[in-house]
Design a protein around this motif. Structure first.
Motif, PDB file in Angstrom:
ATOM      1  N   THR A  27       0.825  -1.199   0.000  1.00 19.22           N
ATOM      2  CA  THR A  27       0.000   0.000   0.000  1.00 19.22           C
ATOM      3  C   THR A  27       0.867   1.260   0.000  1.00 19.22           C
ATOM      4  O   THR A  27       0.599   2.217  -0.739  1.00 19.22           O
ATOM      5  CB  THR A  27      -0.925   0.009   1.235  1.00 19.22           C
ATOM      6  OG1 THR A  27      -1.660  -1.207   1.274  1.00 19.22           O
ATOM      7  CG2 THR A  27      -1.882   1.174   1.192  1.00 19.22           C
ATOM      8  N   VAL A  28       1.896   1.267   0.823  1.00 20.56           N
ATOM      9  CA  VAL A  28       2.825   2.407   0.878  1.00 20.56           C
ATOM     10  C   VAL A  28       3.510   2.593  -0.471  1.00 20.56           C
ATOM     11  O   VAL A  28       3.636   3.716  -0.981  1.00 20.56           O
ATOM     12  CB  VAL A  28       3.884   2.203   1.984  1.00 20.56           C
ATOM     13  CG1 VAL A  28       4.955   3.283   1.916  1.00 20.56           C
ATOM     14  CG2 VAL A  28       3.215   2.212   3.354  1.00 20.56           C
ATOM     15  N   MET A  29       3.945   1.491  -1.072  1.00 25.28           N
ATOM     16  CA  MET A  29       4.677   1.565  -2.334  1.00 25.28           C
ATOM     17  C   MET A  29       3.803   2.139  -3.453  1.00 25.28           C
ATOM     18  O   MET A  29       4.264   2.957  -4.256  1.00 25.28           O
ATOM     19  CB  MET A  29       5.178   0.174  -2.723  1.00 25.28           C
ATOM     20  CG  MET A  29       6.133   0.161  -3.900  1.00 25.28           C
ATOM     21  SD  MET A  29       6.836  -1.476  -4.194  1.00 25.28           S
ATOM     22  CE  MET A  29       5.362  -2.365  -4.698  1.00 25.28           C
ATOM     23  N   ILE A  30       2.536   1.728  -3.511  1.00 27.31           N
ATOM     24  CA  ILE A  30       1.629   2.241  -4.529  1.00 27.31           C
ATOM     25  C   ILE A  30       1.416   3.746  -4.345  1.00 27.31           C
ATOM     26  O   ILE A  30       1.470   4.529  -5.300  1.00 27.31           O
ATOM     27  CB  ILE A  30       0.275   1.508  -4.465  1.00 27.31           C
ATOM     28  CG1 ILE A  30       0.436   0.066  -4.961  1.00 27.31           C
ATOM     29  CG2 ILE A  30      -0.776   2.226  -5.303  1.00 27.31           C
ATOM     30  CD1 ILE A  30       0.793  -0.062  -6.418  1.00 27.31           C
ATOM     31  N   PHE A  31       1.189   4.157  -3.104  1.00 28.79           N
ATOM     32  CA  PHE A  31       0.974   5.582  -2.840  1.00 28.79           C
ATOM     33  C   PHE A  31       2.227   6.386  -3.174  1.00 28.79           C
ATOM     34  O   PHE A  31       2.152   7.467  -3.785  1.00 28.79           O
ATOM     35  CB  PHE A  31       0.591   5.790  -1.369  1.00 28.79           C
ATOM     36  CG  PHE A  31       0.301   7.230  -1.021  1.00 28.79           C
ATOM     37  CD1 PHE A  31      -0.959   7.761  -1.213  1.00 28.79           C
ATOM     38  CD2 PHE A  31       1.301   8.052  -0.503  1.00 28.79           C
ATOM     39  CE1 PHE A  31      -1.219   9.094  -0.894  1.00 28.79           C
ATOM     40  CE2 PHE A  31       1.049   9.378  -0.190  1.00 28.79           C
ATOM     41  CZ  PHE A  31      -0.218   9.896  -0.380  1.00 28.79           C
ATOM     42  N   PHE A  32       3.393   5.878  -2.779  1.00 29.12           N
ATOM     43  CA  PHE A  32       4.638   6.588  -3.060  1.00 29.12           C
ATOM     44  C   PHE A  32       4.890   6.695  -4.562  1.00 29.12           C
ATOM     45  O   PHE A  32       5.316   7.752  -5.051  1.00 29.12           O
ATOM     46  CB  PHE A  32       5.809   5.865  -2.397  1.00 29.12           C
ATOM     47  CG  PHE A  32       7.156   6.407  -2.810  1.00 29.12           C
ATOM     48  CD1 PHE A  32       7.603   7.627  -2.334  1.00 29.12           C
ATOM     49  CD2 PHE A  32       7.968   5.702  -3.687  1.00 29.12           C
ATOM     50  CE1 PHE A  32       8.830   8.137  -2.719  1.00 29.12           C
ATOM     51  CE2 PHE A  32       9.194   6.203  -4.080  1.00 29.12           C
ATOM     52  CZ  PHE A  32       9.625   7.419  -3.589  1.00 29.12           C
ATOM     53  N   THR A  33       4.621   5.611  -5.284  1.00 26.86           N
ATOM     54  CA  THR A  33       4.801   5.631  -6.732  1.00 26.86           C
ATOM     55  C   THR A  33       3.920   6.692  -7.362  1.00 26.86           C
ATOM     56  O   THR A  33       4.356   7.443  -8.245  1.00 26.86           O
ATOM     57  CB  THR A  33       4.453   4.245  -7.325  1.00 26.86           C
ATOM     58  OG1 THR A  33       5.286   3.263  -6.727  1.00 26.86           O
ATOM     59  CG2 THR A  33       4.657   4.228  -8.822  1.00 26.86           C
ATOM     60  N   PHE A  34       2.675   6.761  -6.914  1.00 26.63           N
ATOM     61  CA  PHE A  34       1.754   7.766  -7.443  1.00 26.63           C
ATOM     62  C   PHE A  34       2.236   9.180  -7.099  1.00 26.63           C
ATOM     63  O   PHE A  34       2.195  10.081  -7.938  1.00 26.63           O
ATOM     64  CB  PHE A  34       0.363   7.531  -6.869  1.00 26.63           C
ATOM     65  CG  PHE A  34      -0.713   8.333  -7.553  1.00 26.63           C
ATOM     66  CD1 PHE A  34      -1.290   7.874  -8.728  1.00 26.63           C
ATOM     67  CD2 PHE A  34      -1.137   9.539  -7.029  1.00 26.63           C
ATOM     68  CE1 PHE A  34      -2.262   8.605  -9.363  1.00 26.63           C
ATOM     69  CE2 PHE A  34      -2.115  10.279  -7.655  1.00 26.63           C
ATOM     70  CZ  PHE A  34      -2.686   9.809  -8.824  1.00 26.63           C
ATOM     71  N   ALA A  35       2.701   9.365  -5.854  1.00 29.79           N
ATOM     72  CA  ALA A  35       3.201  10.680  -5.435  1.00 29.79           C
ATOM     73  C   ALA A  35       4.445  11.069  -6.224  1.00 29.79           C
ATOM     74  O   ALA A  35       4.598  12.223  -6.631  1.00 29.79           O
ATOM     75  CB  ALA A  35       3.499  10.666  -3.931  1.00 29.79           C
TER      76      ALA A  35
ATOM     77  N   GLY B 196       4.407  -0.555  10.834  1.00 35.12           N
ATOM     78  CA  GLY B 196       4.043   0.534   9.929  1.00 35.12           C
ATOM     79  C   GLY B 196       5.228   1.356   9.488  1.00 35.12           C
ATOM     80  O   GLY B 196       5.377   1.671   8.299  1.00 35.12           O
ATOM     81  N   VAL B 197       6.087   1.732  10.421  1.00 37.31           N
ATOM     82  CA  VAL B 197       7.260   2.556  10.081  1.00 37.31           C
ATOM     83  C   VAL B 197       8.216   1.782   9.178  1.00 37.31           C
ATOM     84  O   VAL B 197       8.712   2.312   8.172  1.00 37.31           O
ATOM     85  CB  VAL B 197       7.983   3.017  11.368  1.00 37.31           C
ATOM     86  CG1 VAL B 197       9.319   3.665  11.015  1.00 37.31           C
ATOM     87  CG2 VAL B 197       7.103   3.999  12.138  1.00 37.31           C
ATOM     88  N   ILE B 198       8.471   0.506   9.510  1.00 35.31           N
ATOM     89  CA  ILE B 198       9.358  -0.317   8.685  1.00 35.31           C
ATOM     90  C   ILE B 198       8.776  -0.490   7.280  1.00 35.31           C
ATOM     91  O   ILE B 198       9.485  -0.372   6.272  1.00 35.31           O
ATOM     92  CB  ILE B 198       9.598  -1.694   9.336  1.00 35.31           C
ATOM     93  CG1 ILE B 198      10.301  -1.534  10.687  1.00 35.31           C
ATOM     94  CG2 ILE B 198      10.431  -2.579   8.406  1.00 35.31           C
ATOM     95  CD1 ILE B 198      11.665  -0.889  10.593  1.00 35.31           C
ATOM     96  N   ALA B 199       7.448  -0.763   7.197  1.00 35.77           N
ATOM     97  CA  ALA B 199       6.798  -0.924   5.897  1.00 35.77           C
ATOM     98  C   ALA B 199       6.862   0.359   5.085  1.00 35.77           C
ATOM     99  O   ALA B 199       7.066   0.326   3.862  1.00 35.77           O
ATOM    100  CB  ALA B 199       5.339  -1.359   6.093  1.00 35.77           C
TER     101      ALA B 199
ATOM    102  N   VAL C   6       9.178   2.816   5.291  1.00 33.00           N
ATOM    103  CA  VAL C   6      10.557   3.057   4.840  1.00 33.00           C
ATOM    104  C   VAL C   6      10.930   2.118   3.686  1.00 33.00           C
ATOM    105  O   VAL C   6      11.480   2.551   2.669  1.00 33.00           O
ATOM    106  CB  VAL C   6      11.543   2.878   6.016  1.00 33.00           C
ATOM    107  CG1 VAL C   6      12.988   2.933   5.515  1.00 33.00           C
ATOM    108  CG2 VAL C   6      11.301   3.952   7.070  1.00 33.00           C
ATOM    109  N   ILE C   7      10.615   0.834   3.834  1.00 41.69           N
ATOM    110  CA  ILE C   7      10.962  -0.134   2.780  1.00 41.69           C
ATOM    111  C   ILE C   7      10.131   0.121   1.522  1.00 41.69           C
ATOM    112  O   ILE C   7      10.637   0.009   0.392  1.00 41.69           O
ATOM    113  CB  ILE C   7      10.767  -1.572   3.286  1.00 41.69           C
ATOM    114  CG1 ILE C   7      11.742  -1.860   4.440  1.00 41.69           C
ATOM    115  CG2 ILE C   7      10.981  -2.572   2.165  1.00 41.69           C
ATOM    116  CD1 ILE C   7      11.604  -3.246   5.031  1.00 41.69           C
TER     117      ILE C   7
END
Length: 627
Positions: free
Chosen positions: A28-36, A112-115, A117-118
């Protein structure tokens, strides 16, 4: 050992238990970051994408973030559900409910924090590949070069730190204490035999059938009118499908002794009704979310194809120029400009001109009547078959009606054509084919009959150019130049117009693709959580059955069937929903979207198959480890 160290060790030493929640959060983090990272690219600050697209990306980012919140919250809830026994053991060791809440809070923040950052790290690592894909999807002239996404990193880090903080507080607040004995025996509670209501089962069938039939029979604007009622009816029907109809079907199959007693079917069916009843809400949620993903991406992709494909069918020529009757000198200069541009760019193109005569049919409508030679000259230019007409024979040519739905045939059917000698010609046949540069339907008569027509009400001269294939980039550039030099609505550059549509529609398609991926990935994660929630029960069950003689091959067969039903039951329902929705969309535009629907639904199905193969391998390995 401090309490915080105990929490960290608890996470690190139970990797399998925490892996699913961690990977879901990371994705979820990766998808949001990619979009951002894409939205904050410096190229968009230089005006290559308009303000509406940027606003759309901002809205889409908000949707992804909001959905991420509920997705992570659901994942956390499923994760805690599988840890009841663990909480009971901790309480036996003297841990208070307040300490359990604090432990869950720290665990969630740690994961959450580790997910986060990675996820940011992986997104940055594949940044260039992602930007390259975006560049091609968006039809951007300038290259989306690699840059260090500082703002994307800051936004993602702050957003998801806040998200996990809020969820951690929320989860610990709603985490209620239960009796110790209930927690310890959470996996030993007896379950009642699932039963289905015959009335609600019939209601499920009727609702789904009514929704499907209504959606498939609706045409034109009626599709929009029935859309909301159909969505409501199908949604309710889907809920009853999983809560009632599925259980009724399994119980019905269990009563068929020949089937139930065959090989390993007893093991499969005995547990299947419980699984369907326990997972009904998850299946319902996955089916609806997946349907939204399929329908959204399919609709966007289909609408883009409708615009570009419909334009190609309505006007197959590279360039089209319509002369104004009172500006012949200007027209000659414009045509020369087109030819010079083609020559300078080395574009091979064939040119054809025609004077098209329109006749008043007596009801206020003007209809083009062309000669056999005119039609055949343009048919040859397009590589289509010529026509051969007898004397006084007249046919109608129905133009592409993807855009002008229903207008073409009604425009000229049963309207007689009057010759000079008062003889009337009646339309005998209508053929399909976009040949002459005319938007509406028209008549074609033999050359001899054409000479017998009365004076036309008006004449329009058209010049067209048809370029050879494999020159797309040159044609787009030539079209852009000519659109600037020939400032008139009478000139059309088809390839350049389609290019501008793709360029305008690209951001919308890209945004829809991102949202669809998030929805679909979330649906897959829901299934993964539900499957691994029952892992300990399956280990105990299959360990007992293995002692009775269950072979390794039979074990794999049973687990494969159970896992396949879990993964594909809601997805198949979603695929059917999506197919019906996209069929209704094709009825709305009167444009065939079978190819686009097949590509979208087929792609998602293939992804689900790959996901199933991976999860099946891991699950069988986990179960076999306990035997």
């Amino acid at each position: 050992m401090t309490f915080r160290r105990f929490v960290i060790n608890n996470v690190l030493r139970n990797k399998r238990l925490y892996a699913a929640y961690f990977l879901s959060s990371l994705f979820t983090v990766m998808i949001f970051f990619t979009f951002a990272m894409f939205a904050f690219h410096p190229a968009f600050g230089e005006g290559d994408v308009d303000g509406n697209a940027l606003f759309g990306m901002g809205v889409a980012g908000g949707i992804i973030y909001l959905f991420s919140f509920f997705f992570v919250l659901y994942s956390m809830g499923s994760f805690l559900q599988s840890r009841k026994k663990e909480f009971g053991l901790l309480m036996m060791q003297g841990m208070s409910i307040r300490q359990i809440r604090f432990m869950v809070f720290l665990e969630n923040m740690f994961i959450g924090v580790i997910a986060t950052v990675i996820g940011i790290g992986i997104g940055t690592l594949f940044a260039k590949l992602i930007l390259l894909i975006a560049e091609n999807v968006l039809v951007i002239e300038e290259s989306l070069y690699f840059y260090f996404p500082l703002w994307a990193i800051i936004i993602t880090l702050l957003s998801f730190t806040l998200l996990f903080l809020v969820i951690s507080f929320f989860v610990t607040f709603i985490l209620r204490s239960k009796k110790l004995v209930e927690l310890i025996k959470a996996d030993q509670q007896p379950k009642k035999e699932p039963k289905a209501s015959i009335f609600l089962t019939i209601i499920a069938v009727l609702l789904l059938a009514a929704g499907y039939v209504t959606a498939l029979l609706a045409k034109g604007v009626t599709v929009v009118i029935v859309m909301i009622p159909v969505i409501v009816v199908v949604t309710i029907g889907t809920y009853f499908l999983f809560t009632q109809l599925s259980v009724f079907t399994i119980n019905f199959l269990k009563r068929r002794k020949l089937l139930f007693w065959k090989k390993t079917n007893m093991i499969l069916f005995s547990d299947l009704a419980f699984r369907m009843k326990d997972n009904a809400r998850t299946f319902f949620m996955v089916a609806i979310i997946s349907t939204v993903a399929f329908s959204a991406i399919g609709a966007l992709f289909g609408f883009q194809t409708y615009l570009t494909g419909g334009m190609k069918e309505a006007n197959p020529y590279t360039f089209t120029y319509v002369e104004d009757e009172d500006a012949s000198d200007e027209a000659s200069q414009d045509i020369e400009t087109v030819n010079q541009e083609l020559e300078e760019r080395g574009i091979e193109a064939k040119q054809e001109s025609v004077e098209m005569e329109y006749y008043n049919m007596g009801d206020g409508e003007e209809v083009l009547i062309a000669s056999e030679t005119m039609y055949n000259d343009f048919a040859k230019l397009l590589g289509k078959n010529p026509i051969h007409l007898e004397h006084n024979e007249i046919i109608g040519v129905k133009q592409n009606d993807a855009i002008m739905e229903g207008y073409v045939q009604d425009n000229f059917t049963d309207q007689p054509v009057q010759l000079k000698n008062d003889e009337q010609l009646t339309l005998k046949e209508i053929i399909d084919g976009t040949v002459l540069p005319e938007m509406y339907g028209y008549y074609v008569v033999s050359d001899a009959t054409y000479q017998q027509l009365p004076e036309p009400s008006r004449t329009e001269k058209n010049t067209v150019w048809k370029a050879a294939g494999g020159q797309d980039e040159k044609l787009i550039q030539a079209g852009e130049t000519l659109r600037d030099e020939i400032e008139t609505f009478n000139f059309q550059a088809n390839d350049y117009t389609i290019y501008t549509i793709n360029k305008m529609f690209g951001p919308v398609l890209f945004i829809g693709l991102f949202i669809g991926i998030v929805f679909f990935a979330s649906a897959g994660s829901f299934l993964y959580f539900r499957l691994f929630t029952d892992l300990d029960d399956d280990k105990s069950k299959f360990a007992s059955i293995a002692k009775m003689g269950l072979t390794d091959k039979e074990l794999k067969k049973v687990i494969t069937r159970q896992t396949a039903l879990l993964f594909f039951a809601p997805i198949v329902v979603a695929l059917v929903h999506g197919a019906v929705a996209l069929t209704a969309l094709s009825h709305l535009f009167d444009y065939n979207l079978v190819k686009e629907a097949s590509m979208v639904l087929g792609s998602f199905f293939i992804i689900q198959v790959i996901y199933f193969i991976i999860v099946r391998f891991v699950y069988i390995k986990q179960v076999k480890s306990s035997l």
